[in-house]
Design a protein around this motif. Structure first.
Motif, PDB file in Angstrom:
ATOM      1  N   ASN A 198      19.718  42.121  98.680  1.00  0.00           N
ATOM      2  CA  ASN A 198      19.586  43.394  97.537  1.00  0.00           C
ATOM      3  C   ASN A 198      18.481  43.766  98.533  1.00  0.00           C
ATOM      4  N   ARG A 216      14.735  40.675  95.865  1.00  0.00           N
ATOM      5  CA  ARG A 216      14.592  40.188  94.352  1.00  0.00           C
ATOM      6  C   ARG A 216      15.521  39.173  94.038  1.00  0.00           C
ATOM      7  N   GLN A 255      16.439  40.591  87.556  1.00  0.00           N
ATOM      8  CA  GLN A 255      17.387  41.087  87.466  1.00  0.00           C
ATOM      9  C   GLN A 255      16.619  41.713  85.781  1.00  0.00           C
ATOM     10  N   ALA A 283      12.110  48.251 101.669  1.00  0.00           N
ATOM     11  CA  ALA A 283      11.721  48.406  99.805  1.00  0.00           C
ATOM     12  C   ALA A 283       9.818  47.950  99.779  1.00  0.00           C
ATOM     13  N   CYS A 315      15.331  49.778  91.997  1.00  0.00           N
ATOM     14  CA  CYS A 315      14.690  49.125  92.876  1.00  0.00           C
ATOM     15  C   CYS A 315      13.492  48.904  92.754  1.00  0.00           C
TER      16      CYS A 315
END
Length: 229
Positions: A63, A67, A70, A104, A128
């Motif tokens: 992802n 990470r 969730q 990210a 995210c």
């Protein structure tokens, strides 16, 4: 047919020819040695970076931002795709794989410093970044003065890996005998080794390089960090 799909199918035909006899031992189930949590960046070759060509050896999760959590109604929990092999396949090694120049982390850093307007992003991407933000914000405050953006991001890549390792180590859902390792994959000549090398920065929450080299002498030359804090 889209040329990309044609090419992918041709490559798959070669894969199937080469791998046809390698699935015999995993027809009825899987017992992977490790679960890897990698960034889904196209430059991070999740199996190839570990030289894996054995079906059933690695359970790979990907992802943006590598990470492990969730968000649920009960708050943040370790993601089910990470937990599955630990809970159901006997896996007892988890490897969090960050990488240099992570997009990210860059986006999260920009949002935290006000250099990026996250509202311009699609809601899925905002989600995210929002998951990473609270974990990276303390790291932004700890950054040494005088770093350019690229150097700041690469240090936050390490900080992010540390936080993901911490989530796994502290989770009641992760079996106590699980070894949790944090690494950074470098393809941008940041760590001074070969491009594509993985550098160990964290083992079960320990992130002092000298301690790690002393405790894990067999991989002492692969332990390297850009910063401590």
């Amino acid at each position: 047919m889209n040329r990309t799909i044609v090419d992918l199918l041709a490559d798959n035909a070669e894969h199937a020819h080469a791998f046809a006899g390698r699935f015999d031992e995993v027809q009825e189930g899987q017992h992977p040695e490790a679960v890897t949590i990698c960034c889904s960046d196209s430059r991070v070759l999740q199996d190839q970076l570990f030289g894996n060509e054995t079906p059933g050896r690695l359970f790979t999760c990907g992802n943006i931002g590598n990470r492990v959590v969730q968000r649920t109604d009960a708050g943040e929990v370790v993601s089910g795709d990470v937990l599955y092999p630990l809970a159901h396949a006997g896996t007892r090694t988890a490897v969090v794989v960050g990488h240099t120049g992570c997009g990210a982390v860059t986006a999260t850093y920009g949002a935290l410093t006000g250099d990026l307007d996250g509202d311009d992003e699609p809601s899925g991407i905002r989600h995210c970044v929002d998951l990473l933000g609270p974990h990276l914000e303390p790291g932004v405050d700890l950054l040494p003065d005088g770093l350019d953006d690229a150097a700041a991001v690469d240090r936050l890549v390490e900080y992010n890996v540390d936080r993901q390792v911490e989530q796994l180590v502290n989770s009641d859902d992760v079996p106590d005998d699980t070894d949790v390792v944090g690494v950074v994959y470098d393809f941008q000549d940041v760590y001074g080794g070969e491009r594509g090398e993985v550098h160990v920065i964290n083992v079960d929450g320990e992130r002092d390089p000298e301690v790690l080299r002393g405790e894990h002498g067999e991989v002492a030359d692969r332990v390297r960090r850009l910063w401590t804090y």
